[in-house]
Design an enzyme around this catalytic site. Structure first.
Site, short mmCIF file in Angstrom:
data_model
loop_
_atom_site.label_atom_id
_atom_site.label_comp_id
_atom_site.label_asym_id
_atom_site.label_seq_id
_atom_site.Cartn_x
_atom_site.Cartn_y
_atom_site.Cartn_z
N SER A 153 14.66 33.55 70.24
CA SER A 153 15.50 34.66 69.63
C SER A 153 16.00 34.05 68.36
O SER A 153 15.85 33.01 68.11
CB SER A 153 16.53 34.46 70.58
OG SER A 153 17.67 35.33 70.02
N TYR A 166 23.17 30.92 75.48
CA TYR A 166 22.04 31.52 75.13
C TYR A 166 21.44 31.11 74.27
O TYR A 166 20.06 30.86 74.23
CB TYR A 166 22.54 32.99 74.90
CG TYR A 166 21.30 34.03 74.40
CD1 TYR A 166 20.63 34.57 75.47
CD2 TYR A 166 21.21 34.62 73.37
CE1 TYR A 166 19.47 35.60 74.95
CE2 TYR A 166 20.06 35.26 72.91
CZ TYR A 166 19.20 35.84 73.58
OH TYR A 166 18.28 36.58 73.47
P1 NAI Z 1 15.77 43.51 78.77
O1 NAI Z 1 17.15 43.38 79.29
O2 NAI Z 1 15.60 45.00 78.54
O3 NAI Z 1 14.75 42.67 79.17
C1 NAI Z 1 14.81 41.67 79.92
C2 NAI Z 1 14.12 41.69 81.19
O4 NAI Z 1 13.91 40.39 82.06
C3 NAI Z 1 14.56 42.91 81.97
O5 NAI Z 1 13.49 43.83 82.46
C4 NAI Z 1 14.98 41.94 83.37
O6 NAI Z 1 15.31 42.64 84.43
C5 NAI Z 1 14.21 40.98 83.29
N1 NAI Z 1 14.58 39.75 84.03
C6 NAI Z 1 15.92 39.13 83.67
N2 NAI Z 1 16.00 37.87 84.89
C7 NAI Z 1 14.99 38.03 85.47
C8 NAI Z 1 14.43 37.13 86.37
N3 NAI Z 1 15.21 36.15 87.01
N4 NAI Z 1 13.10 37.29 87.15
C9 NAI Z 1 12.27 38.36 86.62
N5 NAI Z 1 12.75 39.10 85.57
C10 NAI Z 1 13.96 39.06 85.08
O7 NAI Z 1 16.24 42.94 77.23
P2 NAI Z 1 15.11 42.78 76.06
O8 NAI Z 1 16.15 42.99 74.76
O9 NAI Z 1 14.06 43.51 76.26
O10 NAI Z 1 14.83 41.29 76.15
C11 NAI Z 1 13.38 40.69 76.28
C12 NAI Z 1 13.45 39.31 75.64
O11 NAI Z 1 13.80 39.49 74.30
C13 NAI Z 1 14.50 38.21 76.41
O12 NAI Z 1 14.16 36.92 76.50
C14 NAI Z 1 15.73 38.39 75.34
O13 NAI Z 1 16.49 37.08 75.04
C15 NAI Z 1 14.86 38.51 74.02
N6 NAI Z 1 15.39 38.82 72.87
C16 NAI Z 1 16.06 40.15 72.62
C17 NAI Z 1 16.77 40.53 71.56
C18 NAI Z 1 17.28 41.91 71.39
O14 NAI Z 1 17.92 42.08 70.55
N7 NAI Z 1 16.77 43.04 72.25
C19 NAI Z 1 17.02 39.52 70.55
C20 NAI Z 1 16.35 38.19 70.90
C21 NAI Z 1 15.82 38.03 71.90
#
Ligand code: NAI
Length: 261
Positions: A153, A166
């Site tokens: 991130s 985070y």
């Molecule tokens: P999101 O919440 O849609 O995706 C995260 C996914 O990880 C979800 O489907 C969730 O169910 C899954 N997850 C969470 N804990 C879990 C576990 N213990 N076991 C299995 N699956 C698990 O959000 P997003 O934004 O798509 O996030 C994806 C990645 O991108 C994350 O690592 C997030 O930190 C990173 N990120 C996102 C940003 C944004 O602006 N959306 C910015 C910077 C980083």
């Protein structure tokens, strides 16, 4: 569309939504067989169905696992070994956030975010990394491009108020990526991280509903807008592809120019 991932077997964690969903779609479009990993089967099945429905032969398979749990991750490894035999690409994308000041934060909240963002990368890279190294068909085209991409991130580069758990977990992911890249280079496996800025996903949905918050983000972003999951997925796919064959231990910022404002 070129088939950069022809015959590639790819594992994507957190693939039921957001950036993980977009990356899974992208890898599948470009020829990969994809293994979707997450805790909620219905979310994974929705994405898998959207990939498989137009195809004669399904390429997407779901596996339910909590990536913070060693036993779940071991079962994932056993499933892949039994079902596929080989695996070439791993995208460590699952992640969680939350907001609290350090002084008010419960230890359980600290652990939840650290475990989801950092411990999961350790656990999944260990199990799937061993499978990637052991690959049965070392001479195949897909085996010539073996890679891990960790989703870090912008917050791993720059501290943010109210997210000490985070930010620190993502900074550690960027550094862990470099350690892994050093360790896996001898096996010709590249390891890089991608650091998104603000992308419109379920993770940021609540914040972005607040108009003032969204405007503040736009002001801080040189391109003056929030990113889309597909724009991050494109860069993750690049880092996972043969086009990045001389890149390892790097972090790619995909932040619309947040860091330069
Ligand atoms: P999101 O919440 O849609 O995706 C995260 C996914 O990880 C979800 O489907 C969730 O169910 C899954 N997850 C969470 N804990 C879990 C576990 N213990 N076991 C299995 N699956 C698990 O959000 P997003 O934004 O798509 O996030 C994806 C990645 O991108 C994350 O690592 C997030 O930190 C990173 N990120 C996102 C940003 C944004 O602006 N959306 C910015 C910077 C980083």
């Amino acid at each position: 569309m070129s088939k950069r991932f022809k015959e590639t077997i790819a594992v994507i964690t957190g693939s039921g939504s957001g950036i993980g969903e977009a990356t899974t779609q992208q890898l599948a479009r470009e020829g990969a067989r994809v293994i979707l990993v997450g805790r909620t089967l219905s979310k994974l099945e929705r994405v898998a169905a959207s990939i498989n429905e137009p195809l004669d032969e399904p390429v997407a398979t779901c596996f339910t696992a909590d990536v913070t749990k060693e036993a779940d991750v071991s079962e994932l490894g056993a499933f892949i070994e039994e079902t596929y035999g080989d695996v070439h690409v791993l995208i460590n994308n699952a992640g969680a956030s939350g907001q609290a000041s350090l002084l008010d934060m419960e230890v359980s909240e600290w652990d939840r975010v650290q475990d989801t963002n950092l411990k999961s990368v350790f656990l999944v890279s260990k199990v799937i990394g061993k499978l990637i190294i052991a690959g049965r068909e070392q001479e195949s085209e897909a085996a010539q491009n073996r890679a891990i991409v960790n989703v870090a991130s912008l917050s791993g580069h720059k501290a943010g108020a109210q997210i000490p758990h985070y930010s620190s977990s993502k900074a550690a992911v960027i550094n862990l990526t470099k350690s892994l890249a050093l360790e896996f280079a001898q096996h010709n496996i590249r390891v890089n991280s991608v650091s998104p800025g603000f992308a419109e996903t379920p993770l940021t949905e609540a914040g972005l509903k607040n108009k003032r918050f969204e405007e503040a983000i736009q002001r801080h972003t040189a391109l003056n807008r929030v990113g889309q999951p597909s724009e991050v997925a494109d860069v993750i796919s690049f880092a996972a592809s043969q086009e990045a064959s001389y890149m390892t231990g790097s972090d790619l910022l995909v932040d619309g120019g947040w860091m330069i404002t």
